[in-house]
Every structure is written in C-alpha cells, then in structure tokens.
Design a protein around this motif. Structure first.
Motif, mmCIF file in Angstrom:
data_model
loop_
_atom_site.group_PDB
_atom_site.id
_atom_site.type_symbol
_atom_site.label_atom_id
_atom_site.label_comp_id
_atom_site.label_asym_id
_atom_site.label_seq_id
_atom_site.Cartn_x
_atom_site.Cartn_y
_atom_site.Cartn_z
ATOM 1 N N SER A 1 0.815 -1.229 0.000
ATOM 2 C CA SER A 1 0.000 0.000 0.000
ATOM 3 C C SER A 1 0.840 1.266 0.000
ATOM 4 C CB SER A 1 -0.957 0.045 1.205
ATOM 5 O OG SER A 1 -1.722 -1.121 1.284
ATOM 6 N N ALA A 2 1.943 1.235 -0.721
ATOM 7 C CA ALA A 2 2.817 2.411 -0.758
ATOM 8 C C ALA A 2 2.168 3.536 -1.559
ATOM 9 C CB ALA A 2 4.159 2.033 -1.374
ATOM 10 N N VAL A 3 2.489 4.747 -1.147
ATOM 11 C CA VAL A 3 1.933 5.941 -1.786
ATOM 12 C C VAL A 3 3.094 6.851 -2.203
ATOM 13 C CG1 VAL A 3 0.620 8.059 -1.319
ATOM 14 C CG2 VAL A 3 -0.230 5.846 -0.492
ATOM 15 N N CYS A 4 2.981 7.458 -3.381
ATOM 16 C CA CYS A 4 4.020 8.388 -3.837
ATOM 17 C C CYS A 4 3.637 9.813 -3.492
ATOM 18 C CB CYS A 4 4.161 8.345 -5.358
ATOM 19 S SG CYS A 4 4.782 6.809 -5.960
ATOM 20 N N VAL A 5 4.634 10.556 -3.015
ATOM 21 C CA VAL A 5 4.445 11.994 -2.887
ATOM 22 C C VAL A 5 5.072 12.623 -4.121
ATOM 23 C CG1 VAL A 5 4.954 14.053 -1.534
ATOM 24 C CG2 VAL A 5 4.502 11.851 -0.385
ATOM 25 N N ILE A 6 4.230 13.293 -4.893
ATOM 26 C CA ILE A 6 4.678 13.817 -6.185
ATOM 27 C C ILE A 6 4.705 15.337 -6.131
ATOM 28 C CG2 ILE A 6 4.009 14.040 -8.619
ATOM 29 C CD1 ILE A 6 2.794 11.202 -8.332
ATOM 30 N N ALA A 7 5.829 15.907 -6.563
ATOM 31 C CA ALA A 7 5.933 17.368 -6.614
ATOM 32 C C ALA A 7 5.859 17.827 -8.060
ATOM 33 C CB ALA A 7 7.241 17.828 -5.983
ATOM 34 N N GLY A 8 5.350 19.033 -8.243
ATOM 35 C CA GLY A 8 5.277 19.574 -9.595
ATOM 36 C C GLY A 8 5.136 21.062 -9.526
ATOM 37 N N PRO A 9 5.002 21.718 -10.664
ATOM 38 C CA PRO A 9 4.896 23.180 -10.672
ATOM 39 C C PRO A 9 3.700 23.673 -9.864
ATOM 40 C CG PRO A 9 4.581 22.237 -12.891
ATOM 41 C CD PRO A 9 4.992 21.124 -12.008
ATOM 42 N N LEU B 1 2.484 10.824 -14.550
ATOM 43 C CA LEU B 1 3.077 12.091 -14.114
ATOM 44 C C LEU B 1 2.905 13.148 -15.210
ATOM 45 C CD1 LEU B 1 6.468 10.899 -12.527
ATOM 46 C CD2 LEU B 1 4.273 11.305 -11.398
ATOM 47 N N ALA B 2 2.506 14.355 -14.783
ATOM 48 C CA ALA B 2 2.354 15.444 -15.752
ATOM 49 C C ALA B 2 3.715 16.107 -15.982
ATOM 50 C CB ALA B 2 1.353 16.461 -15.217
ATOM 51 N N LYS B 3 3.801 16.923 -17.005
ATOM 52 C CA LYS B 3 5.054 17.631 -17.285
ATOM 53 C C LYS B 3 5.485 18.435 -16.062
ATOM 54 C CE LYS B 3 7.020 21.104 -20.423
ATOM 55 N NZ LYS B 3 8.250 20.657 -20.977
ATOM 56 N N GLY B 4 6.729 18.289 -15.699
ATOM 57 C CA GLY B 4 7.253 19.017 -14.544
ATOM 58 C C GLY B 4 7.106 18.262 -13.239
ATOM 59 N N GLU B 5 6.346 17.154 -13.256
ATOM 60 C CA GLU B 5 6.150 16.402 -12.012
ATOM 61 C C GLU B 5 7.227 15.335 -11.826
ATOM 62 O OE1 GLU B 5 1.548 16.409 -10.638
ATOM 63 O OE2 GLU B 5 2.098 14.874 -12.093
ATOM 64 N N PHE B 6 7.529 15.074 -10.567
ATOM 65 C CA PHE B 6 8.432 13.963 -10.257
ATOM 66 C C PHE B 6 8.135 13.434 -8.862
ATOM 67 C CE2 PHE B 6 11.495 16.074 -7.399
ATOM 68 C CZ PHE B 6 11.169 17.404 -7.627
ATOM 69 N N VAL B 7 8.590 12.230 -8.606
ATOM 70 C CA VAL B 7 8.322 11.600 -7.311
ATOM 71 C C VAL B 7 9.380 12.068 -6.314
ATOM 72 C CG1 VAL B 7 8.071 9.422 -6.054
ATOM 73 C CG2 VAL B 7 7.321 9.588 -8.447
ATOM 74 N N VAL B 8 8.920 12.558 -5.155
ATOM 75 C CA VAL B 8 9.845 13.024 -4.117
ATOM 76 C C VAL B 8 10.121 11.898 -3.122
ATOM 77 C CG1 VAL B 8 10.234 14.708 -2.281
ATOM 78 C CG2 VAL B 8 8.963 15.367 -4.348
ATOM 79 N N THR B 9 9.066 11.342 -2.574
ATOM 80 C CA THR B 9 9.246 10.242 -1.609
ATOM 81 C C THR B 9 8.218 9.143 -1.873
ATOM 82 O OG1 THR B 9 7.797 11.333 -0.044
ATOM 83 C CG2 THR B 9 10.151 11.633 0.304
ATOM 84 N N ILE B 10 8.545 8.004 -1.340
ATOM 85 C CA ILE B 10 7.610 6.890 -1.351
ATOM 86 C C ILE B 10 7.297 6.589 0.101
ATOM 87 C CG2 ILE B 10 7.407 4.416 -1.830
ATOM 88 C CD1 ILE B 10 9.225 5.298 -4.385
ATOM 89 N N ARG B 11 5.988 6.573 0.406
ATOM 90 C CA ARG B 11 5.575 6.457 1.806
ATOM 91 C C ARG B 11 4.996 5.067 2.050
ATOM 92 N NH1 ARG B 11 2.035 11.434 3.315
ATOM 93 N NH2 ARG B 11 3.986 12.580 3.154
ATOM 94 N N LEU B 12 5.568 4.399 3.033
ATOM 95 C CA LEU B 12 5.028 3.097 3.420
ATOM 96 C C LEU B 12 4.217 3.287 4.687
ATOM 97 C CD1 LEU B 12 8.190 0.938 2.699
ATOM 98 C CD2 LEU B 12 5.993 0.751 1.525
#
Ligand SMILES: Cc1cc2nc3c(=O)[nH]c(=O)nc-3n(C[C@H](O)[C@H](O)[C@H](O)COP(=O)(O)OP(=O)(O)OC[C@H]3O[C@@H](n4cnc5c(N)ncnc54)[C@H](O)[C@@H]3O)c2cc1C
Lengths: 288, 755
Positions: free
Chosen positions: A131-139, A159-170
């Motif tokens: 059940s991991a969740v991604c924290v995604i940052a973007g513009p 992922l949209a343009k400019g977005e990337f994964v910052v952390t993966i939360r367990l």
C-alpha cells in the motif's frame, strides 16, 4: 545533434521549475541505471537531464509514527542496510535488492524503478502490495498517488510535465502483517522478471486473514493489483483451499504476451505458483 | 633438483600465469586498446532483413556529410569468381567469405554487412550510416533447418547444388552437402539387436559468447604495405584471408596480435580486417573498428543448430550391435556446418561393429556458422549420449556400466577410418565410478546424469624459435595467439628441457614477421603442436650449448652432457672441468661461435585423441520448470597436464558453456527473420550464481607421440554437458527432454504433458 543539458538542483522547487520550464524532453536522473543505458542505446534523446540526487528529501529515509518516507532516489543498497526498515518491510526491500548486481545496487532507486515504468520492475508489485503511496511534486505543488496509479503502460506514467516523485511512503504496519515478493527468472540473477508477485497480508489473533493485497508484475502492460486474489485469502486461514483459489485468481488476472522471455501459458501458470509461494512467506512473517 | 611425483621439475606444476598480472590489473592490451595518430572510426551498415535483394545503394548524402572520409560497399571489393574460391593451404571458400564480409546482390541474414563508412568521429560515422539509403526487395526467408530442406523452401543461393550425392542434382537447394561415415552392415546390426531406441533431437543456434567484441586498427601505407593490429585466434589467418580477399600479396601485410578476450573458435575468420583496410586505402588514414555486442550476435560466429535422429540397438546383455545417426545442421548463410565432425565424433566413444552416420550441411537465413569448441561434436553428443542413457534404461543396466561394456579402447576401429591408438576413455569411466560424487545420495526431484565425449584433437603447421639471451635467460617466440594458457605451457616445457628456473623463460607471441607460418589457435592444438616444436628447438639449443662447452674445454661434444641446467663433462674420462651454466655459456658466445638460438617449423602430426566423462546432478522445480545444477564433476584424459591449473580452467569453462547451452542459450528469431535477443540480457549465458563449483579430475594416459604425453584439452569439456544435464533431468522427473535449450517453459510444458 543538440547538446544535452545537465542540471543538479538542490531543492524540490528548483527541480520542478527546471522540469516544467524545459522546451523539449526533460528527464529526471536518479541512479541512472535505466536512464543512462537508454541514452547510450539511443532509445531516448532528452534535451535536459535533472539530477535529483542533490535534493536532501530525495535521498534520505525518515520514519514518523511508523510511517516510512523513503527518498525516491535513495540507493537500494542504503535501504537494504537500514535494519529497521528491512525488518518492517522485508518484501519491499528484498524486491528492490533483486535489482541488478552489487554495482547496480549502489545506484538503483525505488523511484527510478517505478518511473521507468517497466511492467517487470521488481519493486513495484511489492510496493503496491504494501500500500505504498508516492508523494509527487510539480509546478502546482504536491499530491499523493498510490503506487499502482503511477505506471500506465510500458514506459508510460501518469506524471504530468514538470512532475516527479519526491518520496515513497510506506504506511504504519498493522500488527500481524507480513509482506513478501518473489519473481521468476530463468537464471539466478541479472535477469528480467518473467513473473513477479508481491503479497502483503494481515492476520487476526486467531490466524484468520483480515486484509490482503496481491500484486502481479510482468503479466500485463503494468503491475496489477489483483483484488480477486486478495479476496481468496481474506476470511481464511490461508489453507490449501484458499491457496488453490488464490492460484486460480492470480492466473485469471494475467494477460501476458508471448515473447522471448516467456510464453503466455508459462507466465500465467507461474503467476499462480509464485502467488502461493509468496503468500506462504508473507504468512510466516505475519505469524512471527 | 626439486622433483615432482611424475619425475619432472616443471611439467605438471602450477607455475604463475605469465600474462596474469597485466590482465588482472587492466594493463593488457586487447583488440580495442590500440590507437594510431589521425585514425578514423569505421562503422558498418547492416541489413535489417533476413533475405532481400539489394536493388540500389545510394550513399551520396552520407558522402556529403562533413567528417565522412570514405564509404565502401561490395563494389569496392574484388569479386571472387567460383574458379578462384579455393586457393592456398587449408583455405576458406574465399567467394563465400567475400560475400559474407559485404553483401553483393542479396543480403542473407539480419545483420549482413551492406556498406561501411570511415569518419572523423563515432557520432559522424553513425549519422553517415543513417544517411545511406538502401533499396531492398524483401524475399521470403527461412531460419529453420528442416524448413530449409523442404523442396519449396526459399533458396538462398541459386548456384548451390548438393554435394556428395549421385547423380548431381539438377536444381539448386539449401542443402550444401551430404556426408556419410559407415562401417559394418547397419541393417544386420539392428536385426541382431534385442532392444532398439530411436528418437528425434534438436538444438538451437548458439553463440560463443566471448567477452571481447571484434576490434581492429588497420593502416594501408602509401606504398601498398599494410599493417593490421587485431585480436584473433590466428594473426597468420587474418593475414592470409585479408590478402586473399583483397588480392594482395601475403608479404605485403603485417598483422600484430593483441591479447584476446575469448574466442572459443569464433575468432577463426575475418569480419572487420579487410573492410578496415579498404577504408584505410580509400581514406588515406588508419581506421579503427570495434563491433558492438549487437553486431557480434547478429553477424558473427554462432555455431550450428540441428535436427537429429538417433537409433541404437543392443543385445540384452548390453552389447551395442548397431548405431545410426542422421544429423542435419544449419550452417547459416553460407555452407560450412561442422556436421561431418559431429558424424565423426558422436559414436567414437563406443566399440560398435555396425555404424552409419549421415550428415547434411544446410544453409539458412542466419549468420554464417563458425567453430565453437569441438565444432559439431557437442551437438551430436547431446543426441547420442541421450540415446545411450535411454538405451541403458531400457536394458535396465546402469548407464556408466553400459558405457564400460562398450567402451572404445586401443585398437577400436572408428566409423570415420582410423583405429584408435593409446586412449584413456576407460580410465575416465573408472575415475567416474570411483568418485564420491557417483554414489552420493539424491533427494526428491533430484537426478544424476552421466555423459561422455570424444574429440580427435589437432596438430598442424607450427613455427617457433627459442633463443638464449646474453644473460642466459631464454625467450620462446611463437606465432599462435595464447587463448588458453599456451605461454605458460610453452615456458614450462622449455624450462624443463633447459633444466632452468621457470622465471628465466619468457614466451612471446610474435607478429606475422617474427616467425614462419602458424595455423590459428584452435582444435586444442597449440600446447601439443607448438609444444613439440618448442621442445625440438630447445633441444637443438642444448646441442649448441654442449658444442660451445666442448669448444671451451677443448674436448669432443659427445663428452659434454647437459644436466640440471648446466654443461658437465660426461664422466671422469672426459676430463675435470667446472660445470658451465647457461649464463656462463651465454656470456661467452662471442668466443664460441655466436648467439645460441634455434628456429623450427613443422606440420605436427599425431595429436592424441581424448575422452571425457561428466557427472551432473540437478534438481527440477516441478511447478516452474526451473532446473538447478546441484553438483558437477568433469573427468578428462589430458594425456599429461603440463599446467594442471590451466587444464582445470579449460574443463570448468567448457562445462559452464555447456550448461548454458543445455539450459538457456538460444538464438531467437521473430517471424520477420530478425534476431530478437542480440544481447546478454536475453541471450542467457550462465551467471556465476547459476553454477556450483565444478569439480575436475584429470586422468593422465600419456599421448605416445608427444615428448611429455600432451593431448589437447580445450574441446572435450564442452561435449558431454548437454546430455549430462538432460540425462539428470530424466533421472529426476522421468521425462526425456530432446530439444535444447531445456529452458523453464519447455521443461514445464514437458512435465504437464507427461513427456
Ligand atoms: C545490469 C542491470 C540489471 C538490472 N536488473 C534489474 C532487475 O533485476 N529488476 C528490475 O526491476 N530492474 C533492473 N534493472 C533496471 C534498473 O536498475 C531499475 O529499474 C532501477 O531501479 C532504476 O533506478 P534508477 O535510480 O537507476 O533510475 P534512473 O535510471 O535514474 O531512472 C529511470 C527512469 O525513471 C525516471 N525517474 C527516476 N527517478 C524519478 C523520479 N523521482 N521521479 C520521476 N521520474 C523519475 C527517469 O527519468 C527514467 O526515465 C537493471 C538494470 C541494469 C543496468
């Protein structure tokens, strides 16, 4: 042949701005164990590469109230050496540890494994099961997305343009919960999963399964979360009958292709086998 | 003098590898490590089609690209007419070699070279390739051997008529030739049998998998004298083939060998050298070319795949009365599958009165097959040793015992002609039987397989010189690349003859101007054949040394003996003189007639044939079809192991390659005739963790023709493994697998279908 730009920002915002501002194709560089191979083979020709390994959030691991936040670009070897994390989520860590060799382990990351979006990526079914969740940052700020919703097909992500994964939360692990990941490869290492199965299950005090997640890799265009397979276990003591139902449900969920790595029949059958075997390991871990 | 159990000072000892330090520290210079000032990068454009007619090649756009200095196509190579296809000693077919180097009217496989460019950088060369436009008419293709033999199959060469059949066919076909080896009366032999086994087998095309890709630097001088630096199994071969392909004089080409990063038979022909030389001639610059792994898989040396039928009959008591093999090997795009070698070697481990082996050499739309360790023999042995195992099962005789009952020995007549001399097959069987592995208990789903193998070994043209240097050290110069430890073995043999410390001897591989002709390194010939030449040359030096001592002491040369590295008076009658060491004599050569050296050339005969017997344990995962190799023991007659460590290395390497061949290695073609797995990710050679430690047992039955008893050791180890694994799987799960590779999907399918 235009020159390739390399940037190494030190903050999440800076990285998001660089990625969003690129006029052509921009790529995140984590460990590079997929990206550099693809660059050399001329499979991709980005104009900008943004190395995220200098952003502290992306390479660190923290834990708060039992919730682990793993930097998307943290090297697998570091995760493997984190004894508490390994003890908490052995299935996820073992899955990531299967990636490549010692050399690759020093670089390869969970974020890269996920965002490369190979249907055969080893850590992905394990993360989905957990059940991991991604924290995604973007513009436009950050958002949270379950791991199963990141890859949409081979090499494709949501992922949209400019977005990337910052952390993966367990998430905080419930008592009597165990996870496991198994893959099938023709050799013993340095190979791509022909089938991968991640299982995470929780037992009540009487040993009855109260929650389960089963995820299959390499048997469809992306890793699958197979509800029917989980349902085969929930409410049972994971006895032989439940295992047989799990096996059948896992097989039914497969829609693999025939290719040089395995036939449809083979992949389907082995998905059922590994679902049983991974469940047996998860069960053992939930009991101990 | 320190003594060995075998009575020698150096033979049979594990001396330090002469080339080892440079190799483990990364200093050794391999093919791609050489560079010249001003050199250009050469790259090859390859066909994307399995079979197509070339309608036109337009390279004008590529020529106009800044940095492009030369482009060549087949039009730049001399066309070799059929009448000149065969020239020189032990030649290739130059016409086919030339067509393989650069496609003429047709491309015959995915990866077939079509054009080559030379440019100032790799990036420019790659871009130039993309600017060459080739117009193809795609033709139907065939990559399977049985399909290729069908009357309606697409025909690769309209001038290829099956050889070895009467009458000569009036239509061209893909069957290049038929060969037959027979003794006795095959029908009578089967009529005499109580039990007969008969089965079809198949194997896939597989690659030698050497780590170093092909690489060359070539420079054509203004005066037409050419120099080539490359890694190969024979720089004389490179010189001869390049001269033959470009219509040059052999003496106008000098080839300098680099260290070789694996060949296994795959580097016994040329792919790049003549192309690079032509680009050099056209551009006026030295050219460097290095293949990518993709190119290596698509365009260089796999060995044949096959379709085979084996029939063996025996009496109830185990005596084999008749054995028949029908072997169809594909050769790739040009004739030359090693099917005759498969026919020769397959049944030779057994003393059988009635044998018939028929082979077909068949062309297909795949890269041209080239040697791979014991070419042909492992393929035939997979089928034949599986059949022997099946026969043992039917007869209810233990498989090793059945082999013992029928074992070939001195005096056994082979189906291909020669009668065996002193051989050590029975000794390998005995060693297997008494090895602890043979009787170790097995667990559930585990099985044990036995298989044997035979290789005749090779001698051939060999040249070397031995010189005593001014300080008494010794240099051995030979002209066959060291691919399996020949520098170590030549040093050991020379040190033995001279009776000096091994550290005083150095072996170097000279270029094509440093020695006379040497056949390439292959067939396990170098330690045997060059070893004999070096021993002869060293012995000649000893005569010169004794002569020099006789001169100094003013006595007859017969009165001087050479013992323990020094000249001594033969006895009290010869006179009382202080012994003269090699160093003493070397320092005095200005007064005794000049430098001491000897150069010898010989076409060495009498290689000792050799046998091996392997024991393999497996465990089969019945739910996934995965086969794990639990334990492996390889036993082999080495004649005499000059350096046991190298012999063991050869055995372990051959077994590792054989296990890959057995379990996972295969060329996979799509319906479009394109190779699907041209890389080590999907062409699965074993990784270290796939293999157990491979035990080795060296049996020594000396070869009487060699001064130290050497037999070739490099080929045998790859012959038995495929059958040993298959027989072990059969023992584990009762299922006989007949098609290589025995990959998990195939094993699982067989288990589900009940075999
Ligand atoms: C020899 C070898 C063996 C391998 N074996 C395996 C194996 O057994 N199993 C397996 O699953 N994989 C394997 N891989 C593939 C690879 O190592 C893994 O997928 C690895 O996890 C990728 O991580 P990375 O940090 O190197 O990613 P990178 O190569 O840096 O990135 C991969 C992709 O993800 C993108 N990306 C990376 N990080 C982010 C992020 N934070 N946000 C958004 N996008 C991002 C990149 O732009 C790129 O497209 C192997 C690779 C090699 C070279």
């Amino acid at each position: 042949m235009s020159a390739l730009q390399y940037k190494a920002p030190t903050s999440v915002d800076e990285a998001a701005a660089l990625l969003a501002g690129a006029s052509g194709e921009a790529r995140v560089l984590a460990g590079g164990t997929d990206l550099l191979v693809q660059l050399r083979a001329a499979m991709i020709a980005p104009e900008l590469i943004v190395d995220v390994k200098h952003i502290p959030e992306l390479t660190s691991v923290s834990v708060e109230d039992g919730v682990y936040s793993i930097g998307a670009a943290a090297a697998s070897a570091e995760l493997h050496e984190n004894a508490d994390l390994f003890a908490m989520w052995p299935g996820v860590i073992e899955a990531m540890d299967l990636v490549g060799s010692t050399q690759i382990q020093g670089r390869a990351s969970l974020g890269g494994n996920l965002c490369n979006a190979s249907p055969a990526a080893d850590s992905v079914p394990a993360m989905i099961a957990a059940s991991a969740v991604c924290v995604i940052a973007g513009p436009n700020g950050t958002r949270e997305v379950p791991v199963e919703d990141v890859a949409t097909g081979p090499g494709q992500t949501s992922l949209a343009k400019g977005e990337f994964v910052v952390t993966i939360r367990l998430p905080k692990k419930a008592p009597r919960t165990g996870d496991a990941y198994l893959r099938f490869i023709p050799r013993t290492e340095m190979d791509i999963a022909v089938v991968g199965v991640g299982v995470c299950l929780t037992l009540d005090e009487g040993g009855v399964c109260t929650a389960a997640r089963v995820s299959l890799g390499a048997v469809a265009a992306r890793a699958l979360l197979v509800k029917d397979a989980a349902d085969a276990l929930i409410g049972t003591k994971c006895d032989d009958a439940a295992m047989a139902n799990l096996d059948a449900a896992a097989q039914a969920a497969c829609s693999p292709i025939n290719d040089k790595r395995g036939t449809i029949e083979f992949r389907t059958k082995v998905a059922g086998v590994l679902a049983r075997r991974a469940t047996a390991i998860a069960l053992e871990r939930a009991r101990s | 003098m320190s003594g060995n159990a075998n009575g020698y000072k150096w033979i049979g000892t594990r001396t330090i590898r002469p080339d080892g330090v440079d190799k483990v520290t990364g200093r050794a210079a391999f093919g791609a490590d050489f560079a010249l000032p001003g050199m250009l990068v050469g790259k090859i454009l390859r066909s994307p089609h399995a079979h197509a007619r070339i309608l036109s090649i337009d390279s004008s756009k590529a020529e106009a690209l800044p940095g492009v200095k030369a482009i060549v196509t087949s039009a730049d190579f001399p066309e070799i007419p059929p009448s000149e296809a065969i020239k020189g000693s032990s030649p290739p077919n130059y016409r086919h070699l030339s067509q393989n180097l650069m496609a003429r009217e047709k491309v015959l496989y995915d990866g077939h070279a079509v054009a080559a460019v030379a440019a100032t950088s790799a990036a420019v060369a790659s871009e130039a390739l993309s600017l060459i436009s080739v117009e193809y008419e795609v033709l139907p293709h065939v990559t399977d051997v049985l399909e290729a033999m069908k009357p309606d199959a697409p025909v690769l060469h309209d001038d290829l008529f099956t050889g070895g059949v009467e009458p000569k066919p009036d239509k061209p076909s893909n069957v290049a030739k038929r060969v037959e080896f027979a003794i006795g009366d095959i029908d009578a032999g089967f009529a005499d049998a109580d039990v007969v086994v008969e089965r079809d087998y198949s194997t896939e095309g597989i690659h030698q998998g050497y780590i170093e890709t092909h690489a060359v630097v070539a420079n054509m001088g203004e005066d037409g004298q050419a120099t080539i630096w490359c890694s190969s199994q024979g720089h004389f071969m490179v010189r001869q083939y390049t001269a033959g392909l470009l219509n040059m004089n052999i003496g106008d080409i000098k080839v300098t060998p680099a260290e070789i990063g694996g060949g296994f038979g795959g580097k016994t022909t040329v792919y790049l050298e003549p192309v690079a030389l032509l680009l050099s001639r056209k551009s006026g610059h030295a050219i460097k070319m290095v293949m990518t792994r993709d190119e290596v898989f698509r365009a260089t040396g796999p060995t044949s795949g096959s379709a085979m039928t084996i029939k063996i009959g025996a009496k109830k008591d185990g005596k084999i009365t008749a054995a028949e093999a029908d072997l169809k090997f594909f050769a790739g795009a040009f004739p030359g599958a090693p099917v005759h070698l498969g026919c020769m070697c397959g049944f030779t481990p057994y003393d059988i009165e009635n044998v018939k082996a028929v082979g077909f050499d068949v062309v297909t739309n795949r890269p041209k097959a080239i040697s791979y360790r014991a070419p042909g023999a492992p393929i035939a042995a997979f089928a034949i040793e599986s059949a022997i195992d099946e026969l043992a099962g039917k007869l209810n005789i233990e498989p090793l015992a059945l082999r013992e009952m029928n074992a070939a020995r001195e005096g056994t007549r082979t189906a291909y002609g020669p009668t065996l001399g002193v051989v050590g097959f029975e000794e390998t069987l005995e060693a297997a039987k008494t090895h602890p592995h043979f009787s170790e208990p097995l667990g559930p789903d585990q099985g044990r397989g036995i298989a044997s193998g035979y290789w005749f070994n090779v001698g051939g043209e060999s040249s070397a010189s031995v010189s005593v240097n001014e300080d008494g050290s010794v240099t051995v110069t030979s002209g066959a690349p060291d691919i399996g430890g020949s520098r170590a073995s030549l040093c050991i043999m020379a040190a033995e003859v001279f009776g000096i410390d091994i550290g005083e001897v150095r072996a170097v591989i000279g270029d094509t101007n440093a020695t006379a002709f040497n056949r390439h390194t292959g067939g396990s010939r170098v330690t045997f054949a060059l070893g004999m030449v070096v021993v002869n040359a060293a012995e000649d030096c000893i005569v010169q040394l004794r002569t020099a001592a006789a001169k100094i002491w003013d006595i007859d040369v017969e009165a001087v003996v050479w013992e323990e590295g020094e000249a001594r008076p033969a006895g009290d009658n010869a006179g009382k003189f202080e012994p003269l060491s090699l160093g003493d004599l070397a320092a005095k050569t200005p007064m005794t007639g000049g430098p001491i050296s000897s150069e010898k050339s010989s076409n060495v005969q009498g290689p000792g044939p050799a046998f091996g017997t392997h024991i393999c344990d497996v465990e089969v995962d019945r739910e996934t079809g995965h086969v794990k190799i639990l334990r492996y023991t390889a036993i082999q007659d080495a004649g005499r192991a000059i350096h046991p460590g190298y012999v063991e290395g050869q055995m372990q390497g051959g077994v590792a390659q054989g296990i890959g061949w057995a379990l996972n290695e295969e060329y996979i073609y799509g319906d479009d005739g394109r190779l699907q797995n041209p890389g080590f990710l999907d062409y699965r050679i074993p990784v270290a963790s796939d293999l157990p430690m491979i035990d080795t047992v060296i049996v020594e039955v000396p070869n009487p023709t060699h001064p130290y008893g050497v037999r070739g050791v490099g080929e045998i180890p790859i012959i038995p493994p495929m059958a040993a694994v298959a027989n072990a799987i059969e023992d584990a799960v009762g299922m006989r697998l007949t098609d290589l590779p025995m990959s998990p999907p195939k094993v699982l399918e067989a288990l589900e279908n009940g075999g």
